[in-house]
Structures are given as structure tokens and as C-alpha cells.
Enzyme design. Structure first.
Site, mmCIF file in Angstrom:
data_model
loop_
_atom_site.group_PDB
_atom_site.id
_atom_site.type_symbol
_atom_site.label_atom_id
_atom_site.label_comp_id
_atom_site.label_asym_id
_atom_site.label_seq_id
_atom_site.Cartn_x
_atom_site.Cartn_y
_atom_site.Cartn_z
ATOM 1 N N MET A 1 -2.754 3.631 -0.675
ATOM 2 C CA MET A 1 -3.552 4.818 -0.975
ATOM 3 C C MET A 1 -4.985 4.634 -0.476
ATOM 4 O O MET A 1 -5.909 5.315 -0.934
ATOM 5 C CB MET A 1 -3.544 5.094 -2.483
ATOM 6 N N GLY A 2 -5.182 3.707 0.458
ATOM 7 C CA GLY A 2 -6.522 3.486 1.000
ATOM 8 C C GLY A 2 -7.387 2.702 0.034
ATOM 9 O O GLY A 2 -6.874 2.021 -0.859
ATOM 10 N N LEU B 1 -9.051 0.089 0.787
ATOM 11 C CA LEU B 1 -8.364 -1.176 1.049
ATOM 12 C C LEU B 1 -9.206 -2.391 0.673
ATOM 13 O O LEU B 1 -10.426 -2.390 0.808
ATOM 14 C CB LEU B 1 -7.991 -1.256 2.536
ATOM 15 N N HIS B 2 -8.520 -3.423 0.184
ATOM 16 C CA HIS B 2 -9.168 -4.691 -0.153
ATOM 17 C C HIS B 2 -8.297 -5.821 0.404
ATOM 18 O O HIS B 2 -7.290 -5.563 1.077
ATOM 19 C CB HIS B 2 -9.371 -4.801 -1.671
ATOM 20 N N GLY C 1 -6.105 -7.620 -0.868
ATOM 21 C CA GLY C 1 -4.693 -7.543 -1.266
ATOM 22 C C GLY C 1 -3.900 -6.745 -0.245
ATOM 23 O O GLY C 1 -2.845 -7.180 0.239
ATOM 24 N N HIS C 2 -4.428 -5.574 0.106
ATOM 25 C CA HIS C 2 -3.744 -4.762 1.118
ATOM 26 C C HIS C 2 -3.662 -5.508 2.452
ATOM 27 O O HIS C 2 -2.655 -5.448 3.156
ATOM 28 C CB HIS C 2 -4.500 -3.449 1.349
ATOM 29 N N SER D 1 -7.892 -4.827 -7.099
ATOM 30 C CA SER D 1 -7.401 -3.461 -7.268
ATOM 31 C C SER D 1 -8.503 -2.498 -6.837
ATOM 32 O O SER D 1 -9.694 -2.754 -7.084
ATOM 33 C CB SER D 1 -7.061 -3.199 -8.739
ATOM 34 N N ARG E 1 -9.152 0.094 -8.204
ATOM 35 C CA ARG E 1 -9.765 0.619 -9.436
ATOM 36 C C ARG E 1 -10.773 -0.352 -10.057
ATOM 37 O O ARG E 1 -11.507 0.040 -10.957
ATOM 38 C CB ARG E 1 -8.681 0.982 -10.453
HETATM 39 P P1 AMP Z 1 -2.308 0.993 -3.673
HETATM 40 O O1 AMP Z 1 -3.116 1.382 -2.502
HETATM 41 O O2 AMP Z 1 -3.117 0.483 -4.819
HETATM 42 O O3 AMP Z 1 -1.278 2.014 -4.059
HETATM 43 O O4 AMP Z 1 -1.484 -0.280 -3.228
HETATM 44 C C1 AMP Z 1 -0.775 -0.310 -2.027
HETATM 45 C C2 AMP Z 1 0.031 -1.572 -1.982
HETATM 46 O O5 AMP Z 1 -0.832 -2.701 -2.086
HETATM 47 C C3 AMP Z 1 1.036 -1.678 -3.142
HETATM 48 O O6 AMP Z 1 2.250 -2.216 -2.656
HETATM 49 C C4 AMP Z 1 0.337 -2.625 -4.077
HETATM 50 O O7 AMP Z 1 1.221 -3.342 -4.905
HETATM 51 C C5 AMP Z 1 -0.374 -3.541 -3.102
HETATM 52 N N1 AMP Z 1 -1.477 -4.230 -3.753
HETATM 53 C C6 AMP Z 1 -2.493 -3.675 -4.450
HETATM 54 N N2 AMP Z 1 -3.295 -4.633 -4.949
HETATM 55 C C7 AMP Z 1 -2.777 -5.822 -4.567
HETATM 56 C C8 AMP Z 1 -3.137 -7.204 -4.781
HETATM 57 N N3 AMP Z 1 -4.208 -7.548 -5.486
HETATM 58 N N4 AMP Z 1 -2.344 -8.154 -4.234
HETATM 59 C C9 AMP Z 1 -1.247 -7.823 -3.511
HETATM 60 N N5 AMP Z 1 -0.849 -6.549 -3.276
HETATM 61 C C10 AMP Z 1 -1.612 -5.570 -3.796
#
Ligand code: AMP
Length: 283
Positions: A34-35, A37-38, A40-41, A190, A192
Site C-alpha cells: 500500500m506504499g 514503503l520502508h 520491510g517492503h 510499519s 503506521r
Molecule cells: P502494507 O503496505 O503494509 O500493506 O504491506 C505490504 C507487504 O509488506 C505485506 O505483505 C506486509 O506483510 C509486508 N510488510 C509490512 N511490514 C513489514 C515488516 N516490518 N517486515 C516484513 N514485511 C512487512
């Protein structure tokens, strides 16, 4: 000079770009996001590069997985920075549809996941959530037609729901989950986390610390329910309002009473102020 990252905004340009990969017999990995980005992404993007010739990252803040009371309007949107980060990470294609492209006038079909989507965890607090996720992820899979899709274990129940959906619908791709990327102090990254005040940010790592402590105690054969009750109490004392802290079977997410009931995953969601933090850990 690096060539400009290709951003597809409608289905036609997406399909043209993917067809060009396929023509060269290249495999394709999809990273749905969902953009905002950090790291983790970006770890997902790295894993995608390991598993396929071409990496497609989708950026779409999906309205159908937010309830009217939730943060759809204020969810962080950092498109230009995201594109820079994805360019640096050698992404081959970004799929960034508008809401009209994803849900055109008259859109009327839903994927209704059960199983791991109905076990009384996130689904209890966000009843609309997994229907929205499953529908948009099914669409993303059919739009991009990847060989592999990479998700984070950070959203563990979501990973189970998507894995089950791909299997149930015979979707011809592999769903891969990668470990949660954390800050030095243990807080799971995250988008958030940006909502946290300074004081909340200082308290936030307690969530991962409590998970670790509970996992250790369960491994040492202490009674699961007692350990969890004390974990919830500690989170409460640290200023969290706990939605749930539960021990579940790692694959089915069914409740477990002890270690012998199978591989255990601890799952937690708790609010600090108005920010809802989610995390999980293998026992
Ligand atoms: P989101 O943009 O938050 O919907 O996340 C997109 C993808 O990134 C999802 O598969 C999440 O599980 C993954 N994601 C988000 N935060 C992390 C993190 N800290 N470590 C690994 N994957 C993550």
C-alpha cells in the site's frame, strides 16, 4: 544513467509490460503493497529478486479493506519517495492503479475467505478486512499473473489467508512469506509507526519484548493461558489497549492449549493511543 522506472497506471500498460517479460521467457514476482514503503517492503523486493527474473511492485491503498471509521483518508501516501526507493532497489515495474481502475463503476464481486480468515483474531476487530484483502489480492494476482508473490510474516493472519486463497482457487503461483523486519529495539517496521508520538514510540518496543518473553516461557512448558494473561497485563501496564494476545496453531490459526497441539504462533494487536500495532512470533 539508470533508465526511468516504468509505472503502469492502467491494465493495458500493465499487460503490455508483463507480456514483454513473458516474451523473453522471464519469470515474474509480485510484491503487493500500500506504499509508504520502508525497509520491510524493500526486504520483500529483495526476496522477489532472488526468486524471479522480473520484479513487479504494486502500490494501491485498497479502500475495501478499511472500515469507514479507519484511517483510509489519512493513511500515509509517499508516492514519489516510494518510486525513488523502488528505483534504487532495481524494481522492473510498478503497478499503481487508481481506485477507478481497480473498482470501476458497477463492480459487484467479492472473494469471501473463511478458514484462517474467521478465527477471531484480526477478523474479530476488523470484520470487513480479509474480504477486502482477498478480493484485491485475487485481482492483483490475475492482473499481474506472477509466478511468485511475496508477503511479510508481519501480517501473519493475512499471509495465511492469502496462501489458503491461492490454494483453494488453484491460482498458478507460489505465495512466499518472509520474516518481519524490525527496528533495533525490536519494533516491527510499519507504515503506521509514523502515527506514534515520541512517548508512544518509546513504549512501542514493549510489544515485541512481551512476545519474546511469552514465547520463551511457553517453550519452557509454562501453562500457555497463564503466560498470555500475564503478557496482556504487562502490555496494559505499559499503556497498551490490547485487542488480542493469543497463541494459535501456526498453520490453521486454531486455538492451542499447549506446545503439543502443534507449532505455535503468538499473535498480538494492541493500540497505543489511536495507533494500532500488530506483531507475531513463532514459539
Ligand atoms: P502494507 O503496505 O503494509 O500493506 O504491506 C505490504 C507487504 O509488506 C505485506 O505483505 C506486509 O506483510 C509486508 N510488510 C509490512 N511490514 C513489514 C515488516 N516490518 N517486515 C516484513 N514485511 C512487512
Amino acid at each position: 544513467m539508470p533508465s526511468r522506472l516504468n509505472v503502469a497506471r492502467n491494465l493495458r500498460s500493465l499487460r503490455t509490460a508483463v507480456a514483454a517479460f513473458r516474451k523473453k521467457r522471464e519469470s515474474v514476482a509480485l510484491v503487493p503493497t500500500m506504499g509508504a514503503l520502508h525497509r520491510g517492503h524493500l526486504a520483500l523486493v529483495k526476496e522477489a529478486h532472488r526468486r524471479a527474473d522480473r520484479v513487479v511492485v504494486s502500490i494501491f491503498v485498497n479502500p475495501t479493506q478499511f472500515a469507514p471509521t479507519e484511517d483510509f483518508g489519512s493513511y500515509p501516501r509517499t508516492f514519489d519517495t516510494d518510486i525513488k526507493a523502488l528505483t534504487a532497489a532495481d524494481t522492473d515495474l510498478v503497478w499503481a492503479p487508481t481506485a477507478d481502475v481497480m473498482y470501476p463503476e458497477g463492480f459487484a464481486t467479492r472473494v469471501a475467505p473463511a478458514g484462517a480468515a474467521k478465527v477471531g483474531l484480526e477478523d474479530k476487530f476488523r470484520p470487513h478486512f480479509f474480504g477486502g484483502v482477498a478480493t484485491v489480492v485475487a485481482k492483483l494476482f490475475l492482473q499481474v499473473t506472477p509466478d511468485v508473490a511475496i508477503f511479510g510474516q508481519k501480517d501473519y493472519q493475512q499471509l495465511r489467508v492469502v496462501t489458503q486463497m491461492a490454494r483453494d482457487l488453484d491460482l498458478p503461483l507460489k505465495v512466499v512469506g518472509i520474516p518481519t523486519v524490525r527496528e533495533r529495539d525490536g519494533l516491527a517496521l510499519s507504515s503506521r509507526n509514523a502515527y506514534l508520538s515520541e512517548a508512544e514510540r518509546a513504549a512501542a518496543p514493549t510489544l515485541a519484548r512481551v512476545l519474546n518473553a511469552c514465547a520463551g516461557r511457553i517453550q519452557r512448558r509454562e501453562p500457555v493461558e497463564m503466560v498470555l494473561e500475564e503478557g496482556r497485563a504487562e502490555l496494559g501496564r505499559s499503556g497498551f489497549a490490547v485487542d488480542y494476545l493469543e497463541a494459535r496453531h501456526a498453520l490453521t490459526l486454531a486455538p492451542v492449549a499447549s506446545l503439543k497441539d502443534g507449532p505455535i504462533r503468538l499473535l498480538v494487536t494492541a493500540k497505543l493511543g489511536t495507533t494500532r500495532l500488530i506483531d507475531n512470533l513463532a514459539v
